[in-house]
Design a protein around this motif. Structure first.
Motif, short mmCIF file in Angstrom:
data_model
loop_
_atom_site.label_atom_id
_atom_site.label_comp_id
_atom_site.label_asym_id
_atom_site.label_seq_id
_atom_site.Cartn_x
_atom_site.Cartn_y
_atom_site.Cartn_z
N LEU A 179 0.79 -1.02 0.13
CA LEU A 179 0.03 0.08 0.00
C LEU A 179 0.94 1.19 0.04
CD1 LEU A 179 -2.41 -1.05 2.67
CD2 LEU A 179 -2.65 -1.63 0.39
N SER A 181 -1.57 0.58 7.70
CA SER A 181 -2.76 0.97 7.25
C SER A 181 -3.51 1.67 8.62
CB SER A 181 -3.61 0.28 6.63
OG SER A 181 -4.86 0.73 6.14
N ASN A 199 -1.23 5.10 4.64
CA ASN A 199 -1.76 4.05 3.76
C ASN A 199 -3.32 3.76 4.01
OD1 ASN A 199 0.63 3.35 2.48
ND2 ASN A 199 1.33 2.54 4.42
N GLY A 242 -7.31 -0.92 8.92
CA GLY A 242 -6.02 -1.60 8.91
C GLY A 242 -5.66 -2.68 9.58
N GLY A 294 2.94 -2.17 4.22
CA GLY A 294 2.53 -0.50 3.74
C GLY A 294 3.79 0.13 3.72
#
Length: 277
Positions: A22, A65, A29, A121, A59
């Protein structure tokens, strides 16, 4: 393989291993639709790439995330003409599909949790088959802090199965952070390693998996998840989504939580959208 905005990168760091990154580090992210839609497309392509035997998800930058993007949610596809409730349901479905895609991927998925895994996340990490954390990682079920439910994207289904019901209840109802050391101790991750060793550790696990029989690994993944599934994850996620939308659409709690953070004060949740008499 890279999406048009460069928000999702797919690399081949070792034979038969794919790395999905990501790539929006300036937003930690976060799960904007401009990131999640290409992530789903990348997973759909990888699941039928028969040269790939294991997938690592991570990420870019300092975060894995950070969940929902409160500033720039991005564009939701296929929503023209929908009312606000319909738009909300369709938006939740887009995110649900990413979690389900990770679960259904033919290849085992290893989450290399390099930093914050917050809200959605955390859900992304839980949807992976194996989780490895760097010492800088931490986890938070953030919905409760935003005046919503902590249940989203399969979290109330997946977290108790990963760490047990009592710990899951406590983490989700308090909205507190779980650092990498605690995450390893309670089984949220299988191991915790220094940040500079995180990806190589995950690649080593992936290469070991890739050396085994493909049907053997695929069926092992399927039977492990089916053994944990007392019911249907998909149906459970729909119920979670409806509960989240109920509070989001019928109260000002989310807006109050965001405003309170900006103003550095404690939020005051009224639980309705009625005008004050």
């Amino acid at each position: 393989m890279t999406d048009a905005n460069g928000f999702v990168l797919v690399d081949r760091p070792r034979p038969h291993v794919a790395l999905v990154t990501l790539n929006r580090p300036e937003r930690m992210n976060s799960m904007a639709f401009d990131v999640m839609v290409p992530l789903k497309a990348a997973l759909d392509e990888l699941t039928y790439d028969n040269d790939v035997r294991a997938v690592v998800l991570t990420g870019a930058g300092a975060g894995f995330s950070s969940g929902a993007d409160h500033k720039s949610a991005g564009s939701v596809p296929h929503v023209a003409g929908l009312t606000r409730p319909g738009f909300g349901l369709r938006s939740m479905e887009v995110l649900d599909d990413v979690i389900l895609a990770l679960r259904k991927l033919h290849q085992p998925v290893i989450a290399a949790v390099n930093g914050a895994a917050i809200g959605g996340g955390l859900c992304l990490a839980l949807a992976a088959d194996i989780r490895v954390a760097s010492t800088q990682a931490y986890f938070r079920a953030a919905g409760i802090n935003n005046g919503l439910t902590a249940s989203e994207l399969g979290l109330s289904y997946l977290l108790p199965r990963a760490i047990g019901s009592s710990r899951a209840f406590e983490i989700m109802l308090t909205g507190r952070d779980v650092d990498a050391e605690e995450a390893e101790r309670i089984g949220l991750v299988s191991r915790c390693v220094p940040g500079d060793a995180l990806l190589d550790t995950c690649y080593d696990i992936a290469e070991r998996i890739a050396a085994f029989s493909r049907p053997g690994t695929e069926l092992t993944k399927r039977t492990l998840w089916s053994g944990l599934d007392a019911g249907s994850l998909e149906a459970h996620m729909q119920a979670e989504g409806l509960g989240q939308l109920y509070i989001r659409l019928l109260t000002h709690n989310f807006e109050e939580a965001v405003a309170a953070r900006k103003e550095r004060r404690a939020p005051v949740f009224t639980d309705d959208k009625r005008d004050t008499p």
